[in-house]
Write a protein that holds these residues in place. Structure first.
Motif, PDB file in Angstrom:
ATOM      1  N   PHE A 215       0.823  -1.125   0.123  1.00  0.00           N
ATOM      2  CA  PHE A 215      -0.198   0.125   0.127  1.00  0.00           C
ATOM      3  C   PHE A 215       0.833   1.149   0.272  1.00  0.00           C
ATOM      4  CE2 PHE A 215      -2.397   2.902   2.229  1.00  0.00           C
ATOM      5  CZ  PHE A 215      -3.823   3.089   1.247  1.00  0.00           C
ATOM      6  N   ASN A 219       1.006   4.119  -2.743  1.00  0.00           N
ATOM      7  CA  ASN A 219       0.850   5.547  -3.022  1.00  0.00           C
ATOM      8  C   ASN A 219       2.110   6.191  -3.138  1.00  0.00           C
ATOM      9  OD1 ASN A 219      -1.811   5.793  -2.329  1.00  0.00           O
ATOM     10  ND2 ASN A 219      -0.995   4.564  -0.256  1.00  0.00           N
ATOM     11  N   LYS A 222       4.764   7.914  -8.680  1.00  0.00           N
ATOM     12  CA  LYS A 222       4.003   8.905  -9.173  1.00  0.00           C
ATOM     13  C   LYS A 222       2.620   9.318  -9.349  1.00  0.00           C
ATOM     14  CE  LYS A 222       5.856  12.566 -13.123  1.00  0.00           C
ATOM     15  NZ  LYS A 222       4.642  12.084 -14.097  1.00  0.00           N
ATOM     16  N   VAL A 223       2.515   8.099 -10.165  1.00  0.00           N
ATOM     17  CA  VAL A 223       0.821   8.376 -10.119  1.00  0.00           C
ATOM     18  C   VAL A 223       1.231   7.042  -9.513  1.00  0.00           C
ATOM     19  CG1 VAL A 223      -0.863   6.904 -11.666  1.00  0.00           C
ATOM     20  CG2 VAL A 223       0.702   9.230 -12.379  1.00  0.00           C
ATOM     21  N   PRO A 224      -0.001   7.185  -7.523  1.00  0.00           N
ATOM     22  CA  PRO A 224      -0.547   6.235  -6.927  1.00  0.00           C
ATOM     23  C   PRO A 224      -1.247   5.519  -7.670  1.00  0.00           C
ATOM     24  CG  PRO A 224      -0.266   8.199  -6.140  1.00  0.00           C
ATOM     25  CD  PRO A 224      -0.250   8.370  -7.277  1.00  0.00           C
ATOM     26  N   PRO A 226      -4.741   2.250  -6.246  1.00  0.00           N
ATOM     27  CA  PRO A 226      -5.031   0.873  -5.564  1.00  0.00           C
ATOM     28  C   PRO A 226      -4.651  -0.113  -5.108  1.00  0.00           C
ATOM     29  CG  PRO A 226      -6.337   1.171  -8.055  1.00  0.00           C
ATOM     30  CD  PRO A 226      -5.222   2.297  -7.731  1.00  0.00           C
ATOM     31  N   PHE A 228      -5.646  -3.558  -3.056  1.00  0.00           N
ATOM     32  CA  PHE A 228      -6.867  -3.975  -2.051  1.00  0.00           C
ATOM     33  C   PHE A 228      -6.241  -5.635  -2.000  1.00  0.00           C
ATOM     34  CE2 PHE A 228      -8.301  -2.219  -6.528  1.00  0.00           C
ATOM     35  CZ  PHE A 228      -9.484  -1.610  -5.452  1.00  0.00           C
ATOM     36  N   ASP A 440      -8.982  -0.799   2.060  1.00  0.00           N
ATOM     37  CA  ASP A 440      -9.901  -0.042   1.319  1.00  0.00           C
ATOM     38  C   ASP A 440     -11.546  -0.678   1.678  1.00  0.00           C
ATOM     39  OD1 ASP A 440     -11.693   1.328  -0.472  1.00  0.00           O
ATOM     40  OD2 ASP A 440     -10.542   1.188  -2.291  1.00  0.00           O
TER      41      ASP A 440
END
Lengths: 494, 494
Positions: A215, A219, A222-224, A226, A228, A440
């Motif tokens: 996780f 995060n 550069k581009v976080p 998702p 799960f 999440d």
């Protein structure tokens, strides 16, 4: 036996997955579903060799593994059905109103796939939550290529399943790169996969430490993206007073079974049982202890899981105020988890956060609360959980509504008068929950709604009918449910 | 004029919100909807004083602000309707099959609210995306109390709107703490709100820097929470060749209007226009420049936004290979944004990431690609966007399908032959998109689906009908759509 994937290999796999994505995401729902069903057929055809390999790698018994493979096949088939049915696409159509001021344009929305999904399989489910498991099936249904990081505890089983998927991909003329399988005992492989710019989402089942690390990496990109991650849950069980008056002994027996099922190696294992001090709880604990002494230790999934069980259990047992109630009277041999029950007062639990942590294995702690106020404090102190269970009469529930309220806020599945072990594969299942149960809480990993984890909405504004995807065309050629001008309908547009 | 909230004030507000949550989340959908409609009525009743205050604080013209307030009222009313209708609850019911081995339990799932939501209003929409805006309306519909961090650029307007909400709360007998309004020019207030353990989700509309900071704080919490930040988008427009052959001049006129609408202060402002070098693009640029010179500069929202516009624009204009095409021929006065068009080659754009960044204001950069291959490279280089627009004939779309494919992967709304400015409030709208347009591409902030940002599923297993929430009862007393044993239905269970 298997070498860790190198960085150039990872780069190559991700490039292939990215190329495959652009082909696969445009394939029809039927084509995707056929591919999923072909994987199911291949798995079915794999026969005994696969089961034998899994038995050797995981120490799980044959019947359990056969059931788990059957469940994996059922998941693939039922998610294939859901994929084709298209309810998950959440199609919304609002037709144009040219006479409005300003004119209202025609807008049509549906879910589209996120892109390549990296899946980290689970140690405790070599089939159902691993290589061809729920994350893979739902990502494929969503239209995403899948890259598996094989679990180092069962690499050969994983390889056999991967081969089955690749056979199915070939038979269904899937693009190269639709599925890839990498080994990686080192964390570097996982890190490189998560940090790759073409990775668009991550599925994980495992420990809190592992999931939280993924996780954080995701995060910090550069581009976080998702993640799960299904991680940690002690699945508290509340024994309410009226129910206890008549059924303490039966419940003890029921829970002895649930606590030790599969050597306690389920994410829904009931690790905490909370009752009210008094003769009913004394009876419950006594009965539970007696049952537990009779249950034989069994070999755990692998040495690391066994060592972790022993370490965490020993740590819990040596906390001040924690007393052992019973353990299996049969002496465990190497790597065998010995069923164990301990007990502590409500105050001990409330003042010691270590006791709130999961002990993965056949262990459960019974909390003795001095009154209902203290039980409510315990409920309010609870972290996020996959499940919470009430053992209660209707009366109990009406009287102790504050306990009910507290529980609704912390769990994904709320069980009445049953056990949390056993996760039914169906649309209404929620296998998820507030952190640290998962990263999440808005999604779950079992049931066809899990497809939506790997998709996002896109709205087409002012497109002509011919140019729209089939899902959004006036004729509704796929015959799916759509919300048209705010009303659900399967009809074609007039 | 307004003092920043102190830490004890924040603590108090969050305690109140947490208490309110436990009452509010159990109020019926109708009660929530009535509250939302009461807010709309209060706003309607606020009359001219509110508009005058907003004009003074934001420099926006009266007609625009009246329209925006009307839109805010419409949002509240239409989301109230959606709240009551209950489609967003995603109810799934699977009835028991006792004869199955093992028996299949009765499981029923619905969405439940996350808890208190902190909303950071937008500078550019004092009504529709601020104190009583979309985030507030959808959070209330979901069953969550709302805490507003007022935007420091329009604190008085925000206070007036907050007072209206509090009046409505009183009239509807809402629990204390259902809504709170805090001022905070310093970032410390926002940080404390996000880090508070009772904050369960965050809504934000603003800059990439601001949104990313909130996202990081939220992920670094002991218990991470979701942040829905709508941040940065340059909303690229692709001019395809066949369309350009006949309509270059008309499109130039259309886009001059869209680029300068509201002094370019919309998140969907078209900041980048991509065409193919040649006489059509020359004509387009010439016409666009001519239109722009005629458009008067206008006062921007506040000094900081104006200074930022000038700084970012000047930075872009002094990049090597960037040429100015035209700017308004009327000299701007203090804090006025002057409409400006610049141009650069495809190579210049591809090699200079600074040109990919949003310049918030009435500015657009026209990219001249030497061929369609280069245009595709530009499309593939694009970051995540709220919108992307194609100006194209049907032929263009079929021939240049690779451009279409590239665009589908980067945007939330895909527009054909229109302008991106103007965000219709309806269910099919997707106002969102891949990072950095937002922090979560799986959700949007306009339309009733935005309610789902603030809710998560919970499954009730083995509960008796009487004890279930109304939404899940056999009789379907609310008459909502539910998926029962895999089929959508409004019927009661037999």
């Amino acid at each position: 036996m298997f070498k860790d994937a190198t960085l150039p290999e990872i780069e190559n796999v991700m490039q292939q997955a990215w190329k495959a994505f652009h082909v696969y995401r445009k394939m029809s729902l039927k084509h995707r579903a056929d591919f999923m069903r072909a994987i199911a057929t291949e798995l079915e055809g794999c026969g005994d060799a696969m089961i034998q390999t899994a038995m050797r790698e995981t120490n799980l018994p044959e019947a359990r593994l056969r059931n788990e493979r059957a469940r994996t096949i059922y998941q693939l088939e039922s998610y294939a059905l859901a994929c084709e049915k298209g309810d998950w696409l959440e199609v919304r159509i609002d037709t144009a109103i040219p006479e409005k001021n300003p004119p209202k344009p025609d807008i049509r929305k549906m879910l589209v796939p996120l892109g390549p999904v990296v899946v980290f399989g689970a140690a405790n489910f070599p089939f159902a939550y691993s290589t061809a498991g729920g994350d893979t099936a739902t990502a494929l249904a969503a239209g995403c290529p899948v890259i598996i990081k094989a679990h180092p505890a069962h690499p050969e089983t994983s390889q056999l399943v991967a081969d089955a998927i690749l056979h199915a991909a070939e038979k269904c003329e899937m693009p190269d790169g639709i599925f890839a399988h990498l080994h990686g005992a080192s964390f570097e492989v996982g890190k490189a996969l998560i940090e790759h710019p073409y990775t668009k989402a991550v599925g994980f089942t495992g420990s809190l430490t592992g999931g939280k690390q993924l996780f954080d990496w995701a995060n910090q990109r550069k581009v976080p993206i998702p993640v799960f991650a299904e991680m940690s849950s002690i699945n508290p069980v509340f024994l309410l007073p009226e129910k206890m008056k008549t059924e303490a002994a039966e419940m003890a027996k029921l829970y002895a079974g649930s606590i030790t099922l599969g050597v306690g190696q389920f994410c829904t294992n009931p690790g905490l049982i909370i009752g009210l001090e008094g003769k009913e709880l004394t009876l419950f604990v006594e009965k539970l202890g007696k049952e537990i002494t009779k249950i034989a230790p069994a070999t755990m999934l692998h040495t690391r899981i066994f060592k972790n069980y022993r370490k965490k259990k020993d740590e819990a047992l040596k906390q001040s105020g924690v007393d052992i109630v019973a353990h299996s009277e049969i002496k465990p041999t190497l790597n065998q988890g010995s069923p164990t029950i301990a007990t502590a007062s409500g105050q001990t639990f409330l003042s010691n956060p270590l006791l709130h942590q999961e002990v993965f294995g056949p262990y459960s702690l019974v909390i003795r609360c001095k009154d209902m106020k203290e039980m409510l404090q315990v409920a309010n102190k609870m972290e996020g959980q996959l499940t919470t269970t009430l053992m209660a009469t209707e009366n109990d529930i009406r009287i102790h509504d504050k306990i009910v309220d507290a529980v609704v806020n912390i769990c994904g599945r709320f069980i009445l008068n049953s056990v949390p072990t056993g996760v039914e594969v169906c649309l209404s299942m929620q296998h998820g929950g507030p952190y640290p149960a998962t990263t999440d809480s808005r999604f779950g990993s079992v049931g066809a709604d899990a497809i939506k984890r790997f998709a996002r909405p896109i709205a087409f504004q002012n497109w002509s009918n011919d140019l729209l995807p089939d899902e959004l065309k006036n004729e509704n050629p796929l015959g799916i449910w759509r919300t048209v001008n705010n009303e659900l309908s399967k009809e074609a547009l007039g």
